[in-house]
Design a protein around this motif. Structure first.
Motif, PDB file in Angstrom:
ATOM      1  N   GLU A   4      45.758  24.103  34.098  1.00  0.00           N
ATOM      2  CA  GLU A   4      46.145  25.246  34.764  1.00  0.00           C
ATOM      3  C   GLU A   4      46.166  25.145  36.199  1.00  0.00           C
ATOM      4  O   GLU A   4      45.659  24.292  36.833  1.00  0.00           O
ATOM      5  CB  GLU A   4      45.464  26.687  34.393  1.00  0.00           C
ATOM      6  CG  GLU A   4      45.420  26.813  32.873  1.00  0.00           C
ATOM      7  CD  GLU A   4      44.668  27.916  32.574  1.00  0.00           C
ATOM      8  OE1 GLU A   4      44.919  28.911  31.682  1.00  0.00           O
ATOM      9  OE2 GLU A   4      43.578  28.169  32.921  1.00  0.00           O
ATOM     10  N   ASP A  49      54.451  37.815  33.592  1.00  0.00           N
ATOM     11  CA  ASP A  49      53.687  38.494  32.939  1.00  0.00           C
ATOM     12  C   ASP A  49      52.135  37.926  32.703  1.00  0.00           C
ATOM     13  O   ASP A  49      51.433  38.396  32.067  1.00  0.00           O
ATOM     14  CB  ASP A  49      54.286  38.639  31.238  1.00  0.00           C
ATOM     15  CG  ASP A  49      54.391  37.357  30.900  1.00  0.00           C
ATOM     16  OD1 ASP A  49      54.115  36.356  31.197  1.00  0.00           O
ATOM     17  OD2 ASP A  49      54.808  37.527  29.659  1.00  0.00           O
ATOM     18  N   ALA A  50      51.724  36.824  33.461  1.00  0.00           N
ATOM     19  CA  ALA A  50      50.683  36.312  33.572  1.00  0.00           C
ATOM     20  C   ALA A  50      49.437  37.364  34.141  1.00  0.00           C
ATOM     21  O   ALA A  50      49.961  38.191  34.886  1.00  0.00           O
ATOM     22  CB  ALA A  50      50.493  34.999  34.473  1.00  0.00           C
ATOM     23  N   LYS A  51      48.260  37.263  33.456  1.00  0.00           N
ATOM     24  CA  LYS A  51      47.198  38.146  33.873  1.00  0.00           C
ATOM     25  C   LYS A  51      47.131  38.044  35.402  1.00  0.00           C
ATOM     26  O   LYS A  51      46.796  37.039  36.050  1.00  0.00           O
ATOM     27  CB  LYS A  51      46.054  37.889  33.056  1.00  0.00           C
ATOM     28  CG  LYS A  51      45.227  39.142  32.854  1.00  0.00           C
ATOM     29  CD  LYS A  51      43.973  38.806  31.950  1.00  0.00           C
ATOM     30  CE  LYS A  51      42.750  39.534  32.424  1.00  0.00           C
ATOM     31  NZ  LYS A  51      41.570  39.198  32.085  1.00  0.00           N
ATOM     32  N   GLY A  52      46.739  39.208  35.947  1.00  0.00           N
ATOM     33  CA  GLY A  52      46.614  39.026  37.484  1.00  0.00           C
ATOM     34  C   GLY A  52      47.713  39.165  38.441  1.00  0.00           C
ATOM     35  O   GLY A  52      47.528  39.519  39.645  1.00  0.00           O
ATOM     36  N   ASP A  80      46.265  37.720  41.746  1.00  0.00           N
ATOM     37  CA  ASP A  80      44.578  37.602  41.940  1.00  0.00           C
ATOM     38  C   ASP A  80      44.226  36.882  40.681  1.00  0.00           C
ATOM     39  O   ASP A  80      44.075  37.262  39.707  1.00  0.00           O
ATOM     40  CB  ASP A  80      44.054  39.195  41.693  1.00  0.00           C
ATOM     41  CG  ASP A  80      42.627  39.260  42.016  1.00  0.00           C
ATOM     42  OD1 ASP A  80      42.122  38.407  42.338  1.00  0.00           O
ATOM     43  OD2 ASP A  80      42.285  40.567  41.483  1.00  0.00           O
ATOM     44  N   ASP A  81      43.769  35.608  41.073  1.00  0.00           N
ATOM     45  CA  ASP A  81      43.406  34.604  40.234  1.00  0.00           C
ATOM     46  C   ASP A  81      44.196  34.521  38.944  1.00  0.00           C
ATOM     47  O   ASP A  81      43.527  34.612  37.856  1.00  0.00           O
ATOM     48  CB  ASP A  81      41.730  35.146  39.698  1.00  0.00           C
ATOM     49  CG  ASP A  81      40.858  34.737  40.931  1.00  0.00           C
ATOM     50  OD1 ASP A  81      41.104  33.730  41.524  1.00  0.00           O
ATOM     51  OD2 ASP A  81      39.804  35.073  41.058  1.00  0.00           O
ATOM     52  N   VAL A  82      45.486  34.354  39.180  1.00  0.00           N
ATOM     53  CA  VAL A  82      46.408  34.212  38.098  1.00  0.00           C
ATOM     54  C   VAL A  82      46.423  32.866  37.727  1.00  0.00           C
ATOM     55  O   VAL A  82      46.516  31.761  38.497  1.00  0.00           O
ATOM     56  CB  VAL A  82      47.719  34.655  38.765  1.00  0.00           C
ATOM     57  CG1 VAL A  82      48.767  34.358  37.386  1.00  0.00           C
ATOM     58  CG2 VAL A  82      47.690  36.021  39.188  1.00  0.00           C
ATOM     59  N   ARG A  83      46.326  32.846  36.310  1.00  0.00           N
ATOM     60  CA  ARG A  83      46.382  31.168  35.900  1.00  0.00           C
ATOM     61  C   ARG A  83      47.560  30.960  35.203  1.00  0.00           C
ATOM     62  O   ARG A  83      48.046  31.732  34.374  1.00  0.00           O
ATOM     63  CB  ARG A  83      45.200  31.275  34.831  1.00  0.00           C
ATOM     64  CG  ARG A  83      43.609  31.151  35.165  1.00  0.00           C
ATOM     65  CD  ARG A  83      42.545  31.040  34.444  1.00  0.00           C
ATOM     66  NE  ARG A  83      41.453  30.544  35.088  1.00  0.00           N
ATOM     67  CZ  ARG A  83      40.863  29.442  35.601  1.00  0.00           C
ATOM     68  NH1 ARG A  83      41.629  28.217  34.959  1.00  0.00           N
ATOM     69  NH2 ARG A  83      39.956  29.375  36.088  1.00  0.00           N
ATOM     70  N   THR A 134      50.246  41.643  39.916  1.00  0.00           N
ATOM     71  CA  THR A 134      50.755  43.239  40.086  1.00  0.00           C
ATOM     72  C   THR A 134      51.725  43.112  40.986  1.00  0.00           C
ATOM     73  O   THR A 134      51.778  42.469  41.992  1.00  0.00           O
ATOM     74  CB  THR A 134      49.611  43.918  40.310  1.00  0.00           C
ATOM     75  OG1 THR A 134      48.966  43.276  41.621  1.00  0.00           O
ATOM     76  CG2 THR A 134      48.564  44.121  39.376  1.00  0.00           C
TER      77      THR A 134
END
Lengths: 376, 405, 405, 376
Positions: free
Chosen positions: B159, B203-206, B227-230, B208
């Motif tokens: 990642e 749509d990755a988490k983190g 924000d720390d998006v993987r 916005t």
């Protein structure tokens, strides 16, 4: 201009006091947060602030003492209106002042006695002039017809400022082929007669008003409407000029602020001549407008306006509108990406510029009429 | 219409007629709201779904992605057909094909340099309008100097972990994918070499997004925070450290989009003729404005400027006429064009008389308030992509050889 | 006319009538050549002798130096009389009193701070026009930055030895004296403190002048070279090292000259009325130009600008109306005025039609070619004394508080 | 402009060759010293250079082959004239070309055969058009009257270019209420008929010419004078535009030279945006003019000029004159004190700007006519 140019500028101690208190008042009551809070509001103004202005006597400043005013002349409102422009303080003050001038100059003793005291106490009046987009129109399609003792209006007026809150309207109409100004009270309007507009300047409010079917008495026809209409238009132009001048100064302040704090490529951006020199040009344009509005304020009196006064008012409006158009445009550009956002105050000035430009005639209109006064 | 290699001109003119005919029968009715002039003005769901539907229709009728590979939803035809279709659509002023970052930037890049997996995954959604793409190059406080990009992408096994923020993300709140430029090597000797290029899922988490309200009051851009998006390592396009190169290649496609390689008209152009329409309908001082000599003089000044601007593109094809300053036209077109439009649109408001005070949403506004909004939106072109002031520096230094500030 | 302390207004209005009457009977006939508009345009013996004769006549008739001490050729009268005389002469557009450096700079300085010897030696010749004065401040390559003056004056017993050169010396080839700024101390800690001020004889051995031909083709300035020039130590004005201070004081008098302290009208002003005269006499497209709406719009723009410029001087007297940028009018007047005149004079040429191609010396030229020459001469004001570009910097930095370049 | 704009620009290999050789020729023959050496000369041009131009075939470039020309069309002269403007190379080329076009377009077979071969060989012709300062005049006070077989002229023409060296004049006159163009040979003039003017542009020569009393035969009246006069004026405007464009480019070169070598306050002055950006504006204005002149050169043919061609010529003249006025003005200013001297070449450009501006109509004149073509 074979005539000797009139170069007088006077400013009394009383006017200086008004200016000083207006500056403080507008700064205190209309900081930028207050301005923004009103953008989406219905009336576009804070009625508490408006009431304070009434209490300060500003709405009667130029009205005769016998009608509750302090009779200081319309010129005394220029420092007030310039200060309002500088802080984007919107109230019905300008609309009311112009309407009051129409009644003061064009009304009979009885008509003055009927409406002026109310205006001094803060009743809201406004002019209903436009049939279409043409501020320079010399005719109107709004007709007044008679049947017995009654007079009936027929027609719609466009972009009537502060219509939704107005207590009465001074309506430009035609009666038997002659121009007439008639006073219509808000209570006389049909339901749905007022149709609010969506304005580019969100600090302002205006509506189309349909007067069709409104019936008035002859006492509502101003005694000297046709005669004083040109002067009322000039006073309108001057007030808008004063407001625009103040707004151009506000735009300048905003630009100077940004140019003295924002860095790019390691330098304060105000050090770049491509920003510095046009900002100086804003200053010069605004300064010229200010000179011209106070010259006009010096000349303008309560009687029929002189040719010098007409020249002064038209020059003031032409210059102030050009100054604000330039200032608003550059204010957005010089803020860069920030300037492209709604959060940046430059947005307020560029929108106001569009509003001020045409009110009571655009620069080209006034220059055309100045040409006749100065060149022929 | 000149003949094209291997295509009979009759075929092309028949095709042109077919497009025109299709347009006549398929142009959507006035939706009752002012449509965007560029893809940077898609600020509401209402507008978005209208444009999405329109693009889907254009594509499914075979007039979008005509030169894209057939196996991925394209038409597999010579580019000339797309050019003709675009010309006709421009002429008819149909709505724009709004998925511009996909159609004009990401799509051509993937077609030219992408893996089969990437082609399979991304291309069809771009054409259909299902997958909206956005662009993540600019960052707050760094203007358009890509060399100073701060957003980091750290490799962690399979990642990348992304941290940072982007600004002026077109349709950031609607997009499914972003072409993202991020720094994978903060130690690289030349700062451009530390950048890598990603096809990142929005749509990755983190992730916005915060919509930016433009001075027009509308939306269309977001600020985008990581924000720390993987994201999967497979999102890397090309090799690590090649981001700058790929970004530059991508920027080249912009012209291609206009020229029809991708298809779809990205900008609803306005020209002087549109301005003249206003002057014809307006009264000033009791007379038709078009009869006013001062207005006429101003309009002609604009017409001369417009003519010189358009003609310059043809002159530049003749090197003998550009011998002394060979890159003058190329480097000055942005400044000249964008400033011309700024002044022209501002002038359009002065023509409108009292109506210039009206705005989008008012039923009495001239052309729905188009010019009011267009004037303000135009600042995106005199500010974005290097302000006019910076453009003047570039011309002074790179065309005339004047010293740097 | 307001009353003046101790003078009855009747006396003043009688005096004004007397001046007007004198002017009527004494204004010289058209000499057949174009007279200079400023003292910087005295480029030929012919013009010089005409102006000398005129100044002598004005002075001997009691209308020049009216406020100067009686014992040195002046009138010993209150200043108001000179102001009135100047106003009337300006109105009647009589020729200028050309010895401006003497009348406006050296004379007032000597009256205020000079020794009896200096007063005795210099004043009368200034008024009569016999002794022409020039100014030696500017140097080649240093523009108007007086701090970087390189011309040296070394004390040698009872003399100073001058070496160096000056540029833009007005009437350097005709002058008898120069107010000279030279460096007496090259070690001074602050460079301004190393300067001294001299009243230098131009006939001293080693002084050579080289006339500068202006872009107009005329003369009026010289370059002035000092090659081991020995002048008496008594030429030093004030003390050694006080040169900068004295020069600044001298520059202050400039306004005084205009205001009438010295008297004599140094500049033949042109105003918009003069421009309108052209438009009234000219045909364009078969019609009187004054009826052309585009021309009318342009003329009114200039009239508004002129009016704002003149009114600014009155507004600045009311501090309440200048509260936010108190020094704005003062610091911007030069830029606004000189650029206004540049554009106005350039426009005058566009009004003339085919005749704009004619020049001074052609009998068909509009007003003797006045406007052609005035337009070109006007650059001395947008370049000299700090270019317009430098003026804009000064306003930006000192009025608006913007950062330095 | 409901019309579709004509956007064609074409440039043949032959034209490119002419341009290349014109550039070299003008650079070689007209360096700045050569230009200055001619400023005070009688004719304003070097006859050796003029003879070389004739030998190169330039004077016949656009003339029919049957009359000794190479029939390349008037458009082919644009690169020549632009190059001449760029090096301030003054010769009677422009005057002669316009006069030759008048005869080529308006003359009968016989008239063409009489004058065109001489023109191809370098005879000098010039137009005598102006009665007063008005390039836009539609009438003339110069009258042609008849008595028997003889025609007599009455009137003076102003500012006839290169009059003192002209072999013949094409004179705008009126015969029985109709416009006519007549050819007058220099030998027919009375003594003292030519009165030289003092021009602001010292590289140019012009004179007033009094034709009063000159008697001509009917063969000297151009067959289609009135018909082709508008086209001849447009061609005149285009040639002046080409020359002005070249001169604006020269002014730009001079400014760029100075800005890249002169230091102030320790910096090359070209690094200041207040000089850099307006210099870019000179480039853009000049570039626009160049685009427009080559567009017009593309459209212009030997037949009656189309409306597109008229638009192109007027746009070219309007733009080129504005470009040069701006360039000349800024060139002086940006050279600072140096710019104020006669020694600085900026002087040459600002003076040429005054000359070019009005020749064959000023920008405002052309815009006025463009408005009718484009807006109505």
């Amino acid at each position: 201009m074979t005539r000797t140019a009139n170069l007088s500028i006077e400013f009394s101690d009383e006017q200086a006091m008004i200016l000083a208190s207006a500056k403080d008042f507008c700064r205190d009551k209309s900081d930028i947060n207050a301005v923004r809070a009103l953008l989406k509001s219905d009336t576009g103004f804070n009625s508490d602030v408006w009431n304070e202005m009434i209490a300060l006597g500003w709405t009667g400043l130029y009205l005769p003492e016998q009608h509750g005013g302090s009779e200081m002349g319309i010129g005394a409102t220029i420092p007030l209106v310039e200060s309002m422009g500088r802080h984007l303080l919107s109230t019905p003050f300008i609309s009311s002042t112009i309407a009051a001038q129409a009644i003061m100059r064009g009304g009979s003793e009885e008509q003055q006695a009927k409406w002026l005291p109310a205006l001094a106490k803060g009743a809201i009046g406004t002019m209903a002039l436009l049939d279409n987009e043409d501020w320079g129109a010399t005719d109107t399609s709004c007709l007044l017809s008679t049947e017995g003792n009654n007079f009936t209006l027929q027609g719609k007026k466009l972009l009537v400022n502060d219509a939704a809150v107005a207590d009465f309207f001074v309506v430009l109409t035609k009666y038997q082929d002659s121009i007439a100004l008639v006073v219509v009270e808000a209570t006389q309007l049909a339901n749905n007669a007022i149709s609010n507009r969506t304005l580019v300047d969100e600090t302002k409010r205006a509506a189309n008003v349909d007067f069709t079917g409104v019936t008035i008495e002859s006492a509502a026809i101003l005694a000297k409407g046709a005669e004083i209409l040109p002067d009322v238009r000039l006073i309108g132009a001057l007030l808008i000029a004063a407001e625009a001048t103040g707004c151009a100064a506000a735009a300048l302040d905003t630009v100077v602020d940004y140019l003295t704090t924002r860095k790019q490529f390691g330098r304060l951006i105000g050090s770049y001549q491509s920003l510095k020199h046009p900002t100086v040009e804003i200053l010069i344009q605004m300064d010229s407008a200010r000179t011209l509005i106070y010259h006009a304020a010096t000349l303008i009196g309560d009687g029929k306006l002189s040719e010098d006064t007409e020249i002064a008012c038209r020059m003031a409006k032409a210059q102030a509108a050009e100054a604000l158009s330039f200032a608003g445009d550059r204010a957005v550009q010089f803020h860069g990406g920030m300037g492209f956002t709604y959060d940046c105050d430059a947005m307020l000035y560029i929108r106001r510029a569009q509003w001020s430009q045409h009110q009571y005639g655009d620069p080209q209109h006034h220059r055309k009429l100045l040409a006749s006064l100065l060149l022929d | 219409m000149t003949e094209h290699q291997g295509i009979e001109s009759g075929e092309l003119s028949d095709f042109r007629k077919g497009v025109a005919d299709w347009i006549k029968h398929n142009t959507p009715a006035d939706p009752g709201f002012l449509l965007p002039q560029t893809f940077m003005e898609v600020g509401s769901e209402q507008v978005l779904s209208f444009l999405r539907e329109w693009q889907h229709k254009v594509w499914s009728s075979g007039y979008l992605g005509m030169a894209w590979p057939k196996e991925y939803g394209g038409g597999g035809m010579p580019r000339i057909f797309q050019q003709i279709a675009d010309e006709e659509m421009k002429k008819a002023r149909v709505p724009i094909c709004f998925n511009v970052i996909g159609l004009g930037w990401a799509g051509p890049l993937i077609i030219d340099t992408g893996t089969d997996f990437e082609k399979e995954t991304y291309l069809k959604g771009i054409l259909s309008g299902e997958d909206i793409w956005c662009q993540g190059f600019s960052e707050p406080n760094h203007g358009s100097d890509l060399g100073s990009i701060q957003t980091r992408a750290e490799r962690d096994d399979n990642e990348y972990i992304i941290n940072g923020s982007k600004i002026w993300t077109t349709m950031g709140n609607y997009a499914k994918y972003m072409i993202l430029l991020a720094r994978t090597d903060s130690q690289a000797e030349r700062r451009y070499n530390g950048l890598s290029f990603f096809l990142a899922p929005m749509d990755a988490k983190g992730i916005t997004t915060s919509p930016i309200q433009k001075l027009t009051g509308d939306y269309g851009f977001t600020e985008t925070f990581f924000d720390d998006v993987r994201i999967p390592a497979s999102c890397l396009m090309g090799e690590e450290g090649h981001g700058w190169r790929i970004a530059m290649q991508t920027l080249q496609y912009e012209r291609g989009a206009e020229a029809g390689a991708a298809g779809g008209v990205a900008i609803l152009s306005t020209v002087m003729n549109d301005l003249l329409r206003i002057a014809k309908d307006v009264q000033r001082d009791g007379e038709p404005l078009m009869q006013d000599p001062v207005t006429r003089d101003n309009l002609v000044k604009f017409l001369i400027e417009e003519q010189a601007l358009y003609l310059a593109e043809n002159r530049v094809k003749i090197p003998a006429l550009c011998a002394d300053y060979p890159n003058s036209v190329a480097l000055s077109t942005k400044l000249r064009g964008t400033e011309f439009f700024r002044r022209m649109r501002q002038y359009a408001l002065t023509l409108q008389g009292a109506s210039s005070a009206l705005y989008v949403g008012d039923e009495d506004a001239v052309e729905g308030g188009f010019w009011q909004r267009a004037y303000m939106n135009n600042f995106s072109t005199t500010i974005g992509g290097g302000t006019s002031q910076i453009q003047a520096n570039i011309i002074g230094e790179h065309v005339l050889g004047l010293p740097k500030d």
